[in-house]
Design a protein around this motif. Structure first.
Motif, PDB file in Angstrom:
ATOM      1  N   TRP A   1       0.822  -1.202   0.000  1.00  0.00           N
ATOM      2  CA  TRP A   1       0.000   0.000   0.000  1.00  0.00           C
ATOM      3  C   TRP A   1       0.863   1.261   0.000  1.00  0.00           C
ATOM      4  CZ3 TRP A   1      -1.250   3.080   4.664  1.00  0.00           C
ATOM      5  CH2 TRP A   1      -2.165   4.104   4.393  1.00  0.00           C
ATOM      6  N   LEU A   2       1.940   1.244   0.806  1.00  0.00           N
ATOM      7  CA  LEU A   2       2.781   2.426   0.927  1.00  0.00           C
ATOM      8  C   LEU A   2       3.703   2.619  -0.277  1.00  0.00           C
ATOM      9  CD1 LEU A   2       3.839   2.183   4.686  1.00  0.00           C
ATOM     10  CD2 LEU A   2       2.281   3.844   3.673  1.00  0.00           C
ATOM     11  N   LEU A   3       4.336   1.520  -0.735  1.00  0.00           N
ATOM     12  CA  LEU A   3       5.373   1.628  -1.759  1.00  0.00           C
ATOM     13  C   LEU A   3       4.848   1.446  -3.180  1.00  0.00           C
ATOM     14  CD1 LEU A   3       8.223  -0.373   0.015  1.00  0.00           C
ATOM     15  CD2 LEU A   3       7.781   2.086   0.069  1.00  0.00           C
ATOM     16  N   LEU A   4       3.840   0.604  -3.339  1.00  0.00           N
ATOM     17  CA  LEU A   4       3.334   0.307  -4.677  1.00  0.00           C
ATOM     18  C   LEU A   4       1.996   0.964  -4.973  1.00  0.00           C
ATOM     19  CD1 LEU A   4       4.234  -3.508  -4.943  1.00  0.00           C
ATOM     20  CD2 LEU A   4       5.609  -1.532  -5.620  1.00  0.00           C
ATOM     21  N   GLY A   5       1.403   1.595  -3.954  1.00  0.00           N
ATOM     22  CA  GLY A   5       0.105   2.227  -4.156  1.00  0.00           C
ATOM     23  C   GLY A   5      -1.016   1.244  -4.377  1.00  0.00           C
ATOM     24  N   ARG A   6      -0.860   0.028  -3.908  1.00  0.00           N
ATOM     25  CA  ARG A   6      -1.878  -0.998  -4.118  1.00  0.00           C
ATOM     26  C   ARG A   6      -2.995  -0.838  -3.074  1.00  0.00           C
ATOM     27  NH1 ARG A   6       0.711  -6.595  -4.603  1.00  0.00           N
ATOM     28  NH2 ARG A   6       1.325  -5.612  -6.563  1.00  0.00           N
ATOM     29  N   LYS A   7      -4.229  -0.824  -3.551  1.00  0.00           N
ATOM     30  CA  LYS A   7      -5.366  -0.670  -2.657  1.00  0.00           C
ATOM     31  C   LYS A   7      -5.908  -2.032  -2.234  1.00  0.00           C
ATOM     32  CE  LYS A   7      -6.787   3.785  -4.626  1.00  0.00           C
ATOM     33  NZ  LYS A   7      -7.896   4.546  -5.264  1.00  0.00           N
ATOM     34  N   LEU A   8      -6.274  -2.114  -0.969  1.00  0.00           N
ATOM     35  CA  LEU A   8      -6.839  -3.346  -0.424  1.00  0.00           C
ATOM     36  C   LEU A   8      -8.287  -3.112  -0.030  1.00  0.00           C
ATOM     37  CD1 LEU A   8      -3.941  -4.558   1.902  1.00  0.00           C
ATOM     38  CD2 LEU A   8      -4.418  -5.270  -0.432  1.00  0.00           C
ATOM     39  N   SER A   9      -9.098  -4.136  -0.215  1.00  0.00           N
ATOM     40  CA  SER A   9     -10.507  -4.041   0.176  1.00  0.00           C
ATOM     41  C   SER A   9     -10.627  -4.091   1.696  1.00  0.00           C
ATOM     42  CB  SER A   9     -11.300  -5.189  -0.450  1.00  0.00           C
ATOM     43  OG  SER A   9     -10.835  -6.442   0.038  1.00  0.00           O
ATOM     44  N   TRP A  10     -11.794  -3.650   2.179  1.00  0.00           N
ATOM     45  CA  TRP A  10     -12.006  -3.675   3.627  1.00  0.00           C
ATOM     46  C   TRP A  10     -12.003  -5.100   4.170  1.00  0.00           C
ATOM     47  CZ3 TRP A  10     -11.129   0.145   6.620  1.00  0.00           C
ATOM     48  CH2 TRP A  10     -11.329   1.463   6.185  1.00  0.00           C
ATOM     49  N   SER A  11     -12.425  -6.050   3.365  1.00  0.00           N
ATOM     50  CA  SER A  11     -12.418  -7.441   3.833  1.00  0.00           C
ATOM     51  C   SER A  11     -10.985  -7.924   4.076  1.00  0.00           C
ATOM     52  CB  SER A  11     -13.118  -8.341   2.813  1.00  0.00           C
ATOM     53  OG  SER A  11     -12.444  -8.308   1.556  1.00  0.00           O
ATOM     54  N   LYS A  12     -10.064  -7.474   3.244  1.00  0.00           N
ATOM     55  CA  LYS A  12      -8.665  -7.860   3.445  1.00  0.00           C
ATOM     56  C   LYS A  12      -8.093  -7.198   4.699  1.00  0.00           C
ATOM     57  CE  LYS A  12      -7.334  -8.958  -1.313  1.00  0.00           C
ATOM     58  NZ  LYS A  12      -6.949 -10.350  -1.030  1.00  0.00           N
ATOM     59  N   TRP A  13      -8.424  -5.920   4.914  1.00  0.00           N
ATOM     60  CA  TRP A  13      -7.939  -5.256   6.121  1.00  0.00           C
ATOM     61  C   TRP A  13      -8.529  -5.904   7.376  1.00  0.00           C
ATOM     62  CZ3 TRP A  13      -3.741  -2.710   6.041  1.00  0.00           C
ATOM     63  CH2 TRP A  13      -3.373  -1.901   4.975  1.00  0.00           C
ATOM     64  N   ARG A  14      -9.803  -6.308   7.317  1.00  0.00           N
ATOM     65  CA  ARG A  14     -10.392  -7.013   8.464  1.00  0.00           C
ATOM     66  C   ARG A  14      -9.657  -8.325   8.723  1.00  0.00           C
ATOM     67  NH1 ARG A  14     -15.404  -5.438   6.156  1.00  0.00           N
ATOM     68  NH2 ARG A  14     -15.628  -7.545   5.275  1.00  0.00           N
ATOM     69  N   SER A  15      -9.305  -9.035   7.651  1.00  0.00           N
ATOM     70  CA  SER A  15      -8.570 -10.286   7.809  1.00  0.00           C
ATOM     71  C   SER A  15      -7.207 -10.044   8.457  1.00  0.00           C
ATOM     72  CB  SER A  15      -8.387 -10.963   6.450  1.00  0.00           C
ATOM     73  OG  SER A  15      -9.629 -11.282   5.866  1.00  0.00           O
ATOM     74  N   LEU A  16      -6.554  -8.955   8.067  1.00  0.00           N
ATOM     75  CA  LEU A  16      -5.246  -8.639   8.646  1.00  0.00           C
ATOM     76  C   LEU A  16      -5.365  -8.279  10.121  1.00  0.00           C
ATOM     77  CD1 LEU A  16      -3.660  -6.575   5.733  1.00  0.00           C
ATOM     78  CD2 LEU A  16      -3.167  -8.939   6.377  1.00  0.00           C
ATOM     79  N   LEU A  17      -6.401  -7.524  10.484  1.00  0.00           N
ATOM     80  CA  LEU A  17      -6.600  -7.195  11.901  1.00  0.00           C
ATOM     81  C   LEU A  17      -6.914  -8.450  12.710  1.00  0.00           C
ATOM     82  CD1 LEU A  17      -8.670  -3.882  11.611  1.00  0.00           C
ATOM     83  CD2 LEU A  17      -6.259  -4.151  12.265  1.00  0.00           C
ATOM     84  N   LEU A  18      -7.699  -9.357  12.128  1.00  0.00           N
ATOM     85  CA  LEU A  18      -8.000 -10.620  12.800  1.00  0.00           C
ATOM     86  C   LEU A  18      -6.733 -11.449  12.974  1.00  0.00           C
ATOM     87  CD1 LEU A  18     -10.284 -12.436  13.892  1.00  0.00           C
ATOM     88  CD2 LEU A  18     -10.477 -13.420  11.610  1.00  0.00           C
ATOM     89  N   LEU A  19      -5.888 -11.453  11.957  1.00  0.00           N
ATOM     90  CA  LEU A  19      -4.616 -12.172  12.053  1.00  0.00           C
ATOM     91  C   LEU A  19      -3.763 -11.582  13.172  1.00  0.00           C
ATOM     92  CD1 LEU A  19      -2.411 -13.294   9.079  1.00  0.00           C
ATOM     93  CD2 LEU A  19      -1.367 -12.153  11.014  1.00  0.00           C
ATOM     94  N   LEU A  20      -3.711 -10.262  13.260  1.00  0.00           N
ATOM     95  CA  LEU A  20      -2.930  -9.607  14.306  1.00  0.00           C
ATOM     96  C   LEU A  20      -3.442  -9.984  15.690  1.00  0.00           C
ATOM     97  CD1 LEU A  20      -0.707  -7.591  15.037  1.00  0.00           C
ATOM     98  CD2 LEU A  20      -2.406  -5.763  14.834  1.00  0.00           C
ATOM     99  N   ALA A  21      -4.767 -10.068  15.843  1.00  0.00           N
ATOM    100  CA  ALA A  21      -5.339 -10.455  17.132  1.00  0.00           C
ATOM    101  C   ALA A  21      -4.933 -11.876  17.505  1.00  0.00           C
ATOM    102  CB  ALA A  21      -6.866 -10.338  17.071  1.00  0.00           C
ATOM    103  N   GLY A  22      -4.953 -12.783  16.524  1.00  0.00           N
ATOM    104  CA  GLY A  22      -4.522 -14.151  16.806  1.00  0.00           C
ATOM    105  C   GLY A  22      -3.066 -14.227  17.199  1.00  0.00           C
TER     106      GLY A  22
END
Length: 378
Positions: free
Chosen positions: A170-191
């Motif tokens: 996202w920062l270096l390549l300007g790639r956009k992620l959907s909200w579902s992907k960000w939710r998955s990443l937050l869930l992964l962080l919680a685990g």
């Protein structure tokens, strides 16, 4: 085996089968040359190559974590890490060179411009110096982490590389992620947080024995200086500090892996070189780093045994499988491979190496696995 055989699809196999059936009645076209029937084993390999590759990826990921854990924390192998990494690169360099030498497209290009092609490859190799340094640090951090935490927890915590890869993309390549992907990443962080808290709060009996052995000299020094035996609180504190070092090492490795993934993707897309050319470049640069480090201490093969050789072979196999995955796997297949390898590593680490297992660890592992799959499908 030439990579062209792996790339054949099932439709190609059926078409070749039809040609074989008509071969007795029709002559082969002179431009295509005579058709040579393939063996039944080669046909079977062509039709099941992706499944076998998936099994190989899962087995390699699990075996490499378990082998490093066993060598560093249980057997206390004396083989130097740089020497093991150097031999890995020798194996990868040989395998990648063989693929390039037998690939029809590469052979034709080499016939047309034999010197120019080699010069072009090495002129564009400077970009692979940074990944070579990053992979060196990552491998060292992996050995450090697996000497302090279980192979299963190492495999689970490694999935944090998804978070770093997504953030850096996202920062270096300007790639956009959907909200579902960000939710998955937050869930992964919680685990990951849940597993980390459980691991540092209650190390497994095996981990306690390892840390106790590693800190025995420190305890004796404390006792000698104070005239009193080392307290149990000191040993418990050492165990927690060791677990935190292991967790920090694998999280740092995951962050470097995320950066390396983004950088490598950008480099591969910026030049017409294949992943195998990049593997050759990466191996050459890595050997320029690993060999001097291994030779610095004198005998580079001191402490080597069958276990060190197995680690080198398994690590080299991982580099080769990464190249094959890029060529033949989609995101869904990669997600399945990662999930299966994490589950297998956690279970085998608990059964064979005395890794920790509790309700919180199982829950955290399931959260990480589910979030990894959701990220791939989201």
């Amino acid at each position: 085996m030439a990579m062209g055989a792996i790339g054949l699809s099932s439709s190609d196999a059926h078409e070749r089968g039809d040609l074989l059936g008509r071969g007795a009645a029709e002559d082969a076209d002179e431009e295509e040359g005579p058709f040579v029937p393939r063996s039944a084993l080669l046909v079977w390999w062509t039709e099941h190559a992706k499944l076998l590759l998936l099994v190989a990826v899962v087995s390699q990921n699990s075996s490499y974590s378990l082998l490093r854990r066993y060598a560093g924390a249980i057997r206390h192998s004396q083989a130097s890490t740089p020497s093991i990494l150097a031999l890995q690169e020798v194996f990868k360099l040989a395998a990648s060179s063989y693929v390039l030498a037998t690939d029809p497209a590469t052979v034709r290009a080499a016939d047309e411009h034999p010197r120019g092609r080699a010069a072009f490859v090495f002129q564009h190799s400077a970009k692979m110096l940074l990944p070579a340094v990053i992979y060196l640090v990552m491998n060292i951090l992996g050995f450090v982490a697996l000497a302090r935490i279980s192979a299963g927890l190492f495999a689970v915590l490694q999935q944090c590389k998804l978070i770093f890869t997504a953030a850096l993309s996202w920062l270096l390549l300007g790639r956009k992620l959907s909200w579902s992907k960000w939710r998955s990443l937050l869930l992964l962080l919680a685990g990951v947080v849940l597993i980390t808290l459980e691991t540092t709060a209650s190390p497994s009996p095996t981990a306690q024995a390892i840390v106790a052995n590693a800190t025995s000299e420190t305890s004796e020094e404390i006792a000698g200086a104070s005239g009193e035996p080392a307290r149990a609180d000191d040993a418990a504190g050492a165990q927690k500090r060791s677990a935190m070092i292991g967790v920090s090492a694998v999280l740092l490795e995951a962050s470097l892996s995320g950066f390396a993934n983004v950088y490598f993707e950008q480099v591969v897309k910026s030049t017409p070189l294949s992943i195998w050319h990049r593997n050759v470049q990466l191996s050459v640069w890595s050997l320029c780093i690993f060999v001097p480090m291994a030779a610095r201490g004198g005998n580079a093969l001191a402490g080597w045994d069958a276990l060190a050789l197995a680690n080198a072979l398994m690590g080299a196999l991982g580099g080769i499988l990464v190249a094959l995955c890029i060529a033949y796997f989609d995101s869904i297949a990669k997600s399945v491979a990662v999930t299966m390898s994490v589950v297998l590593t956690v279970i085998l680490g608990w059964l064979l190496l005395g890794g920790p297992m509790s309700a919180d660890i199982v829950l955290g592992s399931l959260v990480v696995i589910v979030s990894t799959v959701n990220y791939s499908f989201g």
